[in-house]
Design an enzyme around this catalytic site. Structure first.
Site, PDB file in Angstrom:
ATOM      1  N   HIS A  72      42.674  41.421  26.967  1.00 44.39           N
ATOM      2  CA  HIS A  72      42.319  40.346  27.881  1.00 44.39           C
ATOM      3  C   HIS A  72      41.066  40.131  28.022  1.00 44.39           C
ATOM      4  CE1 HIS A  72      43.622  42.740  31.560  1.00 44.39           C
ATOM      5  NE2 HIS A  72      42.572  41.516  31.638  1.00 44.39           N
ATOM      6  N   ASP A 116      47.486  46.239  25.697  1.00 39.47           N
ATOM      7  CA  ASP A 116      46.096  45.717  26.122  1.00 39.47           C
ATOM      8  C   ASP A 116      44.679  46.494  26.503  1.00 39.47           C
ATOM      9  OD1 ASP A 116      44.451  44.164  27.955  1.00 39.47           O
ATOM     10  OD2 ASP A 116      45.607  44.501  29.768  1.00 39.47           O
ATOM     11  N   GLN A 208      39.885  41.564  41.229  1.00 39.17           N
ATOM     12  CA  GLN A 208      39.010  40.644  39.522  1.00 39.17           C
ATOM     13  C   GLN A 208      37.731  41.482  39.685  1.00 39.17           C
ATOM     14  OE1 GLN A 208      40.017  36.782  42.059  1.00 39.17           O
ATOM     15  NE2 GLN A 208      40.959  35.920  38.922  1.00 39.17           N
ATOM     16  N   GLY A 209      37.872  41.180  38.831  1.00 37.25           N
ATOM     17  CA  GLY A 209      36.245  41.570  38.199  1.00 37.25           C
ATOM     18  C   GLY A 209      36.441  43.637  37.508  1.00 37.25           C
ATOM     19  N   ASP A 210      37.694  44.187  37.865  1.00 43.13           N
ATOM     20  CA  ASP A 210      38.321  44.806  37.773  1.00 43.13           C
ATOM     21  C   ASP A 210      38.835  45.108  36.163  1.00 43.13           C
ATOM     22  OD1 ASP A 210      36.878  46.462  39.853  1.00 43.13           O
ATOM     23  OD2 ASP A 210      38.581  46.510  40.985  1.00 43.13           O
ATOM     24  N   SER A 211      38.642  44.343  35.553  1.00 46.31           N
ATOM     25  CA  SER A 211      40.185  44.368  34.277  1.00 46.31           C
ATOM     26  C   SER A 211      39.014  44.622  33.157  1.00 46.31           C
ATOM     27  CB  SER A 211      39.908  43.369  33.717  1.00 46.31           C
ATOM     28  OG  SER A 211      41.092  42.638  34.986  1.00 46.31           O
TER      29      SER A 211
END
Length: 256
Positions: A72, A116, A208-211
């Protein structure tokens, strides 16, 4: 998705001295919550995946010219607009690498967030050293109770600002059936997913931002930050891509 970001009290298990929001696509919000600052020397595989020179996801080095992230995180923008930053705990100070190819898993489902995983090929090779090294890949998934470190530059709390310095948090893997029950009615937990976090108390998670970033135990990359319900919420552990389950695809693409 989010990256789990709190440090474990059990330094022996998760210590660095050892051998090392409901998230559908619109809800993917990986960031580290409850973590502590980390040094890049202890996590030399960690990468900042950047678009137009801005960090937006994490990634991990797996070989001289290969890195792994979440599917993603790979969008439709030309690869010339992406970079990987390596070798620094400050995401803005690492060495930048151009990207040759970014390939999401062919079975990736944006709705269920299954499969993913994405693989990145850089133009050239990483310059290995004390702060830049590949992480090992697993043959089997981690057993329940295994404590792993999640690292990244995501937000420090739900709705908060992103981190400038690399953060890490230690979280335990939980049984798949327990995770499936937690997400019953929200999203399915498949064999391509593993879950980790403090399911009863919350407080430790990615966001958020760690994906796309790594979940590592004993120097082995077991998970990739994928999705979850909120950040560090009690009752909802973080969900990670199960690297072992997709090991054959990694080998097909990279030869690693």
């Amino acid at each position: 998705m989010f990256l789990l970001a709190v440090i474990c009290a059990l330094a022996v298990t998760c210590g660095l001295g050892s051998p090392a929001s409901w998230r559908k696509p619109r809800l993917l919000d990986g960031r580290i919550v409850g973590g502590v600052e980390a040094t890049i020397a202890n996590h030399p595989y960690q990468l900042s995946f950047q678009l137009y020179d801005q960090h937006f996801c994490g990634a991990a080095i797996i070989a001289p010219k290969w890195a792994i992230t979440a599917a993603h995180c790979i969008g439709s923008s030309s690869t010339k607009n992406y970079r990987l930053s390596a070798g620094s705990a400050d995401k803005s100070e690492g060495k930048l690498y151009e990207i040759k190819n970014a390939t999401p898993h062919p079975n990736y489902d944006w709705y269920t967030i299954d499969y993913d995983m994405g693989i990145i090929e850089i133009d050239g090779e990483f310059e290995f050293g004390d702060n830049v090294q590949p992480v090992s890949l697993p043959d089997v998934e981690p057993s329940a109770g295994t404590n792993g470190n999640v690292t990244g530059w995501g937000a420090l709390w739900q709705g908060g600002s992103v981190a400038k310095q690399l953060q890490r948090v230690c979280v335990p893997v939980i049984p798949r059936d327990v995770c499936a029950e937690a997400y019953n009615g929200l999203n399915g937990i498949t064999q391509r997913m593993i879950c980790a976090g403090n399911i009863e108390e919350g407080g430790k998670d990615s966001c958020q931002g760690d994906s796309g970033g790594p979940l590592v135990a004993d120097g082995v990359l077991y998970g990739i930050v994928s999705w979850g319900n909120g950040c560090a919420m009690p009752g909802y552990p973080g969900v990670y891509t199960n690297v072992a389950e997709l090991r054959e695809w990694i080998k097909e693409v990279t030869g690693v």
